[in-house]
Motif scaffolding. Sequence first.
Motif, PDB file in Angstrom:
ATOM      1  N   ASN A 105      11.045   4.348 -12.041  1.00 56.84           N
ATOM      2  CA  ASN A 105      10.805   3.402 -10.599  1.00 56.84           C
ATOM      3  C   ASN A 105      10.798   4.928 -10.043  1.00 56.84           C
ATOM      4  OD1 ASN A 105      10.881   1.164 -11.818  1.00 56.84           O
ATOM      5  ND2 ASN A 105      13.447   0.932 -12.339  1.00 56.84           N
ATOM      6  N   THR A 106      10.597   5.585  -9.135  1.00 58.24           N
ATOM      7  CA  THR A 106      10.606   6.620  -8.280  1.00 58.24           C
ATOM      8  C   THR A 106       9.377   6.819  -7.705  1.00 58.24           C
ATOM      9  OG1 THR A 106       9.928   8.572  -9.949  1.00 58.24           O
ATOM     10  CG2 THR A 106      12.353   9.088  -9.663  1.00 58.24           C
ATOM     11  N   ALA A 107       8.219   5.921  -7.577  1.00 55.86           N
ATOM     12  CA  ALA A 107       6.492   6.036  -7.269  1.00 55.86           C
ATOM     13  C   ALA A 107       6.286   4.610  -7.707  1.00 55.86           C
ATOM     14  CB  ALA A 107       6.244   7.318  -7.376  1.00 55.86           C
ATOM     15  N   VAL A 108       5.269   4.374  -7.059  1.00 52.90           N
ATOM     16  CA  VAL A 108       4.391   3.671  -7.025  1.00 52.90           C
ATOM     17  C   VAL A 108       3.151   3.598  -6.947  1.00 52.90           C
ATOM     18  CG1 VAL A 108       3.694   1.552  -5.787  1.00 52.90           C
ATOM     19  CG2 VAL A 108       5.783   1.410  -5.845  1.00 52.90           C
ATOM     20  N   VAL A 109       2.026   3.556  -7.936  1.00 51.00           N
ATOM     21  CA  VAL A 109       0.615   3.843  -8.450  1.00 51.00           C
ATOM     22  C   VAL A 109       0.315   3.075  -8.123  1.00 51.00           C
ATOM     23  CG1 VAL A 109      -0.801   3.856 -10.182  1.00 51.00           C
ATOM     24  CG2 VAL A 109       1.395   4.963 -10.985  1.00 51.00           C
ATOM     25  N   ARG A 110      -1.264   2.962  -7.444  1.00 50.25           N
ATOM     26  CA  ARG A 110      -1.852   1.847  -6.113  1.00 50.25           C
ATOM     27  C   ARG A 110      -3.310   1.966  -6.989  1.00 50.25           C
ATOM     28  NH1 ARG A 110      -2.941   4.093  -2.484  1.00 50.25           N
ATOM     29  NH2 ARG A 110      -2.958   2.575  -0.630  1.00 50.25           N
TER      30      ARG A 110
ATOM     31  N   ARG B 269      -3.944 -20.680  19.098  1.00 51.16           N
ATOM     32  CA  ARG B 269      -4.172 -19.660  18.786  1.00 51.16           C
ATOM     33  C   ARG B 269      -2.675 -19.535  18.201  1.00 51.16           C
ATOM     34  NH1 ARG B 269      -2.684 -15.108  21.621  1.00 51.16           N
ATOM     35  NH2 ARG B 269      -4.282 -12.553  21.029  1.00 51.16           N
ATOM     36  N   ASN B 270      -2.597 -18.512  16.853  1.00 53.43           N
ATOM     37  CA  ASN B 270      -1.279 -18.208  16.299  1.00 53.43           C
ATOM     38  C   ASN B 270      -1.344 -16.991  16.097  1.00 53.43           C
ATOM     39  OD1 ASN B 270      -1.756 -21.106  16.031  1.00 53.43           O
ATOM     40  ND2 ASN B 270       0.763 -20.584  15.409  1.00 53.43           N
ATOM     41  N   THR B 271      -0.452 -16.130  16.826  1.00 53.73           N
ATOM     42  CA  THR B 271      -0.733 -14.134  16.880  1.00 53.73           C
ATOM     43  C   THR B 271       0.894 -14.100  15.955  1.00 53.73           C
ATOM     44  OG1 THR B 271       0.204 -13.579  18.373  1.00 53.73           O
ATOM     45  CG2 THR B 271      -1.466 -14.048  18.565  1.00 53.73           C
ATOM     46  N   ILE B 272       0.927 -12.881  14.880  1.00 49.94           N
ATOM     47  CA  ILE B 272       2.176 -12.670  14.412  1.00 49.94           C
ATOM     48  C   ILE B 272       2.292 -11.483  14.019  1.00 49.94           C
ATOM     49  CG2 ILE B 272       2.016 -13.328  12.073  1.00 49.94           C
ATOM     50  CD1 ILE B 272       4.656 -13.663  12.028  1.00 49.94           C
ATOM     51  N   ASN B 273       3.010 -10.518  13.775  1.00 50.96           N
ATOM     52  CA  ASN B 273       2.935  -8.846  13.304  1.00 50.96           C
ATOM     53  C   ASN B 273       4.219  -9.665  12.188  1.00 50.96           C
ATOM     54  OD1 ASN B 273       1.520  -7.721  15.158  1.00 50.96           O
ATOM     55  ND2 ASN B 273       3.727  -7.285  17.015  1.00 50.96           N
ATOM     56  N   GLY B 274       3.286  -9.953  10.763  1.00 51.89           N
ATOM     57  CA  GLY B 274       3.203  -9.675  10.230  1.00 51.89           C
ATOM     58  C   GLY B 274       5.311  -9.304   9.246  1.00 51.89           C
ATOM     59  N   TRP B 275       6.095  -9.709   8.630  1.00 52.43           N
ATOM     60  CA  TRP B 275       6.995  -9.317   8.375  1.00 52.43           C
ATOM     61  C   TRP B 275       6.828  -8.001   7.290  1.00 52.43           C
ATOM     62  CZ3 TRP B 275       8.023  -9.633   3.335  1.00 52.43           C
ATOM     63  CH2 TRP B 275       7.186 -10.447   2.170  1.00 52.43           C
ATOM     64  N   SER B 276       6.368  -7.866   6.930  1.00 56.74           N
ATOM     65  CA  SER B 276       5.762  -7.289   5.328  1.00 56.74           C
ATOM     66  C   SER B 276       5.023  -5.730   6.706  1.00 56.74           C
ATOM     67  CB  SER B 276       4.915  -7.563   4.915  1.00 56.74           C
ATOM     68  OG  SER B 276       4.470  -5.964   3.875  1.00 56.74           O
ATOM     69  N   GLU B 277       5.677  -5.155   6.473  1.00 57.90           N
ATOM     70  CA  GLU B 277       5.361  -3.525   7.471  1.00 57.90           C
ATOM     71  C   GLU B 277       3.861  -3.830   8.011  1.00 57.90           C
ATOM     72  OE1 GLU B 277       6.446   0.024   5.706  1.00 57.90           O
ATOM     73  OE2 GLU B 277       8.527  -0.072   6.539  1.00 57.90           O
TER      74      GLU B 277
ATOM     75  N   THR C  80      12.614  -2.227  -1.581  1.00 60.09           N
ATOM     76  CA  THR C  80      10.785  -2.331  -0.794  1.00 60.09           C
ATOM     77  C   THR C  80      10.607  -3.979  -0.341  1.00 60.09           C
ATOM     78  OG1 THR C  80      10.499  -3.355  -2.767  1.00 60.09           O
ATOM     79  CG2 THR C  80      10.734  -1.034  -3.108  1.00 60.09           C
ATOM     80  N   ARG C  81      11.740  -4.322  -0.321  1.00 58.04           N
ATOM     81  CA  ARG C  81      11.124  -5.822   0.141  1.00 58.04           C
ATOM     82  C   ARG C  81       9.964  -5.903   1.533  1.00 58.04           C
ATOM     83  NH1 ARG C  81      15.429 -10.475   2.400  1.00 58.04           N
ATOM     84  NH2 ARG C  81      13.911 -12.139   2.703  1.00 58.04           N
ATOM     85  N   PHE C  82      10.144  -5.129   2.690  1.00 54.18           N
ATOM     86  CA  PHE C  82       9.089  -5.447   3.560  1.00 54.18           C
ATOM     87  C   PHE C  82       8.044  -4.385   3.486  1.00 54.18           C
ATOM     88  CE2 PHE C  82      13.408  -6.465   4.574  1.00 54.18           C
ATOM     89  CZ  PHE C  82      12.685  -8.183   5.552  1.00 54.18           C
TER      90      PHE C  82
ATOM     91  N   ASP D   1      -5.280  -8.420   9.771  1.00 48.89           N
ATOM     92  CA  ASP D   1      -4.516  -6.863   9.448  1.00 48.89           C
ATOM     93  C   ASP D   1      -3.553  -5.875   8.778  1.00 48.89           C
ATOM     94  OD1 ASP D   1      -6.880  -6.722  11.574  1.00 48.89           O
ATOM     95  OD2 ASP D   1      -5.657  -6.607  12.881  1.00 48.89           O
ATOM     96  N   ARG D   2      -4.276  -5.717   7.683  1.00 52.61           N
ATOM     97  CA  ARG D   2      -3.004  -4.719   6.780  1.00 52.61           C
ATOM     98  C   ARG D   2      -2.821  -6.251   5.594  1.00 52.61           C
ATOM     99  NH1 ARG D   2       1.397   0.427   6.810  1.00 52.61           N
ATOM    100  NH2 ARG D   2       0.524   0.456   4.488  1.00 52.61           N
ATOM    101  N   PRO D   3      -3.291  -7.099   5.260  1.00 55.62           N
ATOM    102  CA  PRO D   3      -2.177  -7.905   4.447  1.00 55.62           C
ATOM    103  C   PRO D   3      -1.143  -7.801   3.234  1.00 55.62           C
ATOM    104  CG  PRO D   3      -5.208  -8.614   4.610  1.00 55.62           C
ATOM    105  CD  PRO D   3      -4.916  -6.694   4.783  1.00 55.62           C
ATOM    106  N   TYR D   4      -0.654  -8.361   3.967  1.00 47.98           N
ATOM    107  CA  TYR D   4       0.405  -7.969   2.539  1.00 47.98           C
ATOM    108  C   TYR D   4      -0.060  -8.512   1.017  1.00 47.98           C
ATOM    109  CZ  TYR D   4       4.743  -9.149  -0.485  1.00 47.98           C
ATOM    110  OH  TYR D   4       5.750  -9.196  -1.368  1.00 47.98           O
ATOM    111  N   TRP D   5      -0.078  -7.980   0.144  1.00 39.56           N
ATOM    112  CA  TRP D   5      -0.896  -8.142  -1.668  1.00 39.56           C
ATOM    113  C   TRP D   5       0.661  -8.867  -2.113  1.00 39.56           C
ATOM    114  CZ3 TRP D   5      -5.214  -8.850  -0.229  1.00 39.56           C
ATOM    115  CH2 TRP D   5      -6.461  -9.297  -1.064  1.00 39.56           C
ATOM    116  N   GLY D   6       1.538  -7.739  -1.865  1.00 46.56           N
ATOM    117  CA  GLY D   6       2.623  -8.277  -2.970  1.00 46.56           C
ATOM    118  C   GLY D   6       3.252  -7.126  -3.220  1.00 46.56           C
ATOM    119  N   THR D   7       4.552  -7.220  -4.627  1.00 47.01           N
ATOM    120  CA  THR D   7       5.329  -6.446  -4.312  1.00 47.01           C
ATOM    121  C   THR D   7       6.186  -5.737  -5.578  1.00 47.01           C
ATOM    122  OG1 THR D   7       7.170  -6.924  -2.234  1.00 47.01           O
ATOM    123  CG2 THR D   7       8.509  -5.521  -3.645  1.00 47.01           C
ATOM    124  N   PRO D   8       5.714  -4.911  -5.836  1.00 42.10           N
ATOM    125  CA  PRO D   8       5.955  -4.014  -7.298  1.00 42.10           C
ATOM    126  C   PRO D   8       7.300  -4.197  -8.064  1.00 42.10           C
ATOM    127  CG  PRO D   8       5.916  -2.053  -6.117  1.00 42.10           C
ATOM    128  CD  PRO D   8       5.524  -3.403  -5.322  1.00 42.10           C
ATOM    129  N   VAL D   9       7.728  -4.995  -8.770  1.00 39.11           N
ATOM    130  CA  VAL D   9       8.432  -5.285 -10.441  1.00 39.11           C
ATOM    131  C   VAL D   9       8.969  -4.046 -10.457  1.00 39.11           C
ATOM    132  CG1 VAL D   9       9.053  -6.821 -12.306  1.00 39.11           C
ATOM    133  CG2 VAL D   9       7.959  -8.233 -10.753  1.00 39.11           C
TER     134      VAL D   9
END
Length: 710
Positions: A324-329, A201-209, A266-268, A244-252
């Motif tokens: 680079n003042t906002a992130v469009v989702r 059994r493995n659990t982690i509070n991932g490094w991304s928020e 924005t790393r985390f 839960d809430r998978p990290y999908w990526g970081t914008p360039v």
Amino acid sequence: MTILLTFASGGHGSEANPVVLDAVSVTASSFGQPLDLEQKNQTASRLGLSLRETPASVFVVDRETMERRGVDNTQEALKSVPGITSSAAPGSPGAVFYRGFSGASVTQLFNGITVQYDAVAARPVDSWIYDRVEAIGGASSFLYGAGAVGGTINNITKLAHRDGNHTDLKASYGRFDAVQLAAGTNRVLDERNAVRLDVSRNTINGWSEGVKREAWQAAGSWQVDLTPALRHTLALEYQNERVDRPYWGTPVLKPVGDRVRIDEDTRFKNYNSVDGLYEQRVRWARSITEFKATDSLRLRNTLYHYSALRDFQNVETYAFNASNTAVVRSNALLQRHDQTLNGNRLEFTLNGQLGGHRSNWAGGIDYSVNKQTRFPLSVSGPFGSVDPYNFSTEKFFNLPGVTGGFNPQRTNRVKTLAIFLENQTFLTNKLSLLTGLRHDRIDLEITNHRTVTATDPAYFKRRYHPLTGRLALAYELTDNANVYAQYSTAADPPAGILTTASFSQVRDFDLTTGKQWEIGSKFSFADKRGNGTLAYYEITRRNIAVSDPANPGTTIPVGQQSSRGIELALGYQVNRSLQVAGNIAFVDAQYDKFNESVSGVVVSRAGNRPTKVPKRVANLWLTYSPLPALELGADLRYVSARYADTANTLRDDAYTLVGASASYKLNRTTRLVLRGKNLTDKIYADSFSGSTMVYLGQPRTIDLSIQSSF
């Protein structure tokens, strides 16, 4: 050097009839062999050949190596194989790049069985339940079918055995509240029965928020000798993973120039919906019957079943605005995959003579039915923008246009009947010829569950008949060195994967073809304290789908992709206390003929390097034992720059990862292990998602574990 000691007790025996205890092996080094050419492999051949005897690039990452190098999952094990890179980005968690190829061109097996959906179904699985991971480089469809232009990877589960009782326990804690609890035991019940059970059994509070992962794995098996010649093994596996809430990526950062630029602040950050989800439940069942008909003839039958249910609900695309003042989702996807695979494989091995020469045969027949239904709901958005650093996101089903429930899109059914045959004949005492041939009959049926159109009919069927093979020569130069040459072929889908392919992807296409030439050598040195392998290869894949210059909206099967490269691997026991191992791979991969449509205009990418493929990959491991109870380790991994686009206009920087470990034996059975990975806390791209996002690699992690074996 190994010294064998046997002990006799006089207290409960006599001089004439002493009590003889178990033999004890005392080895000059406790490290094990970092590159053991004498170990057997079952992926590169069914003939039971050792790595040294196999005229191909074959690598085995065994259980001992995984433990020593701190391998957490099946994908991380592949970092020990020369030239392989991989990524567990959620949209393609099983992505592996090998010899310049990826996707369906690299086959990933589980105990020799392909589920034909590798980029997703072969997502990393925690390594505890696996005995080893094997890899063969280059074209190898002749073994297990289903692609394998760039190579074949086989994840092999622990099974019950009759070599004695053994129990393993492990508990670890690391950064980001990473916890692992694992146990495994093998028990010989009597002279006929043995059982094994492994659970983790493995659990982690991932490094991304906001990321939280919980995963369970269990593998159990029961081996019974029905008669002295007949053995049966029942093997069951279960995997349950929820993120839960998978990290999908970081914008360039914009403007996007020729190098990937990341805002370190924005790393985390995690821009997914607050209740984003990935979840899978996987079940495997195998019934394995082995019969020793004679001393030279053996039969093996494997009846197998696989089922998987995978669910996604995520906002998957993020991009900075121009300032680079906002992130469009954008791009919300609600998706379910319901997949089952049922099949039976009958195999034989026969040792004999051919024309007065020693000749060994292996072959068989395999039939399977692979069925997958997909339930996608895709809403492109955009869904507004957020502050890059301080923000909150909505619940997924509050997004405009997103509704609950699963509506089936289409069902793909792939029926495969395969006949395969291998032979090894010794032409002289030093020269052997290895041949292999496989013929598949693949029936693909696509049923559309939604609106019928000209490009998406209610029902569609296609049949494929690939014939693939291998021809190889191996020559023993000395007792410690050989050379080999081989030619092999492969076949894989032209676009997409057959278990998910649409009508438009397969209606006018046959399977693509691949071929490989390889020469190499396997050798030992320094009184066999060192082993090495060296290989040069050239691979060509033809008839890949490209844009039609005369009609940019359609594709035609005239493209071509190729690669050539050199791979070197070495392992050396310097002295009793020091061991060094490493490998390096150089690959020159390119599109030979490749067009794509850009804003309605067909553009040639001929001469460009395929995306996400590095030119150089290198690994180094050092192990030092200054005291009998203390073992220190250090490792380096280097990956050169890769392109994020087929135009080769955007690339990342090369990166080097540094790791270290310290292991201390508390007593004969128990040890403490302190391990650190990415110790310099390097920020690097593990993968790319187009030209607007990267999937970042894991930051610095440190964990402490206690392990006991008895």
